[in-house]
Write an enzyme that holds these catalytic residues in place. Structure first.
Site, short mmCIF file in Angstrom:
data_model
loop_
_atom_site.label_atom_id
_atom_site.label_comp_id
_atom_site.label_asym_id
_atom_site.label_seq_id
_atom_site.Cartn_x
_atom_site.Cartn_y
_atom_site.Cartn_z
CE1 TYR A 150 51.89 31.85 158.01
CE2 TYR A 150 51.33 30.16 159.61
CZ TYR A 150 52.12 31.21 159.22
OH TYR A 150 53.17 31.62 160.02
CG ASN A 179 50.82 30.39 168.97
OD1 ASN A 179 50.36 30.97 167.99
ND2 ASN A 179 50.32 29.26 169.44
#
Ligand code: NAD
Length: 325
Positions: A150, A179
């Site tokens: 990723y 996040n």
């Protein structure tokens, strides 16, 4: 301009869906929202928006998606929380097709601004070994040792944006999200991230009357979490700016996963016995966002405290789970 066509790629997803809704709230009249998922799986459908189902890994689909576009936000990626990205590296890397084909289509259609959603997973793993982590500055991405799969894809695609800007004059802007959480996002099924997963587990324990929770890792790993509203503001400020280098877009309120569980327990009004699963994926030991640059350049800083954002997220997930039940 309110009549310029804006295309949001990944508009059926969490951040893309909120971005579409926010652009409509601001009075933008021409918005196309594109996602590979069937319409009934999109988190939001906003009246007046042209919703299109396309697989943006395909070059022709990208050309159709961006026809007539003035501004493009690329939030489409095959991704999820640590559990997903650690076990699906090839799928994560295939998202390179999305950004590459979108950049090619943007060049072809003479798009005026192109935003790319990168990630804090681009940062060098060596700088994230300690729970008491020093917040990550933009230059900490190099020398490169990002999250396997990723993170490499994100770093490569950032670079692709840079070279399309340098070589072809396409105006590209990049944010590195740390996040992001909030309502209307994934909370079950394997792609959910820690804030939504913790809410779901606490709600399950509460509804079942079984006061236990499984925590991935030892719970001491630290992170910062940005509420969606702060993220939306940052995305649009970065896109409109003249800042050509990738910028951190995240909260700097560092908490351990144990502290995140404390917060959710407080919202739910219960205390749970914690079972630590030390073999579950847990990611780096510590990660925080250094916001010096974005604060100095754009005067952006997160406004929503974790406790407040988690309360809204918890309420939404609770409604979904009890409605299903
Ligand atoms: P999400 O999974 O909710 O949204 C991504 C959307 O992209 C999904 O709806 C998915 O169906 C769509 N998509 C995937 N493959 C596609 C394809 N081939 N064609 C068209 N659409 C496709 O995730 P999100 O949290 O909204 O993330 C948006 C972006 O932000 C992603 O690029 C992600 O990597 C990045 N990001 C998110 C976070 C976070 O905490 N949420 C952190 C760092 C970076």
């Amino acid at each position: 301009m309110k009549d310029d066509l804006i295309v949001v790629c990944g508009g059926g997803g969490f951040i893309g869906g909120h971005l579409v809704a926010d652009l409509v709230r601001q009075g933008h009249r021409k918005i196309r929202s594109v996602d590979v998922k069937p319409f009934d799986e999109w988190y939001q459908h906003v009246p007046g928006v042209e919703d299109v189902q396309l697989d943006l890994q395909e070059r022709e689909a990208c050309e159709r998606a961006l026809a007539g576009a003035h501004t493009v936000y690329n939030l489409a990626a095959d991704m999820g929380g640590m559990g997903f990205i650690e076990n699906n590296r090839a799928l994560c890397m295939l998202s390179v097709l999305i950004n590459t084909h979108l950049l090619m289509a943007a060049k072809k259609h003479d798009v005026q601004r192109f935003f790319y959603a990168s990630s804090a997973c681009v940062y060098n793993a060596d700088k994230q070994r300690d729970e008491n982590v020093t917040a990550l500055k933009e230059e900490d991405a190099y020398p490169a040792m990002p999250e396997d799969g990723y993170g490499w894809e994100k770093l490569f695609s950032e670079r692709m944006c840079r070279h399309f800007r340098e070589d072809f004059g396409l105006i590209t802007r990049v944010a590195r999200f740390h996040n992001v959480y909030g309502p209307l996002g994934t909370y079950e099924g394997g792609r959910e991230k820690a804030p939504a997963a913790v809410c779901r587990k606490v709600i399950q324990a509460k509804l079942a009357g079984k006061h236990e929770i499984e925590i991935w890792g030892d719970g001491k790993q630290t992170r910062s979490f940005m509420y969606i509203d702060d993220c939306l503001k940052g995305i649009q400020m970065i896109t409109a700016s003249d800042i050509i280098e990738p910028l951190n877009l995240g909260s700097n309120e560092l908490v351990s996963i144990n502290q995140l569980v404390d917060i959710v327990e407080g919202i739910a009004g219960i205390k749970l016995k914690r079972n630590y699963n030390l073999s579950a994926p847990k990611g780096v030991n510590g990660r925080n966002s250094d916001n010096t640059k974005i604060q100095a350049l754009l005067n952006w800083q997160p406004n929503i405290r974790l406790r407040d954002g988690m309360e809204k997220t918890y309420r939404w997930i609770y409604e979904q789970m009890t409605a299903k039940k």
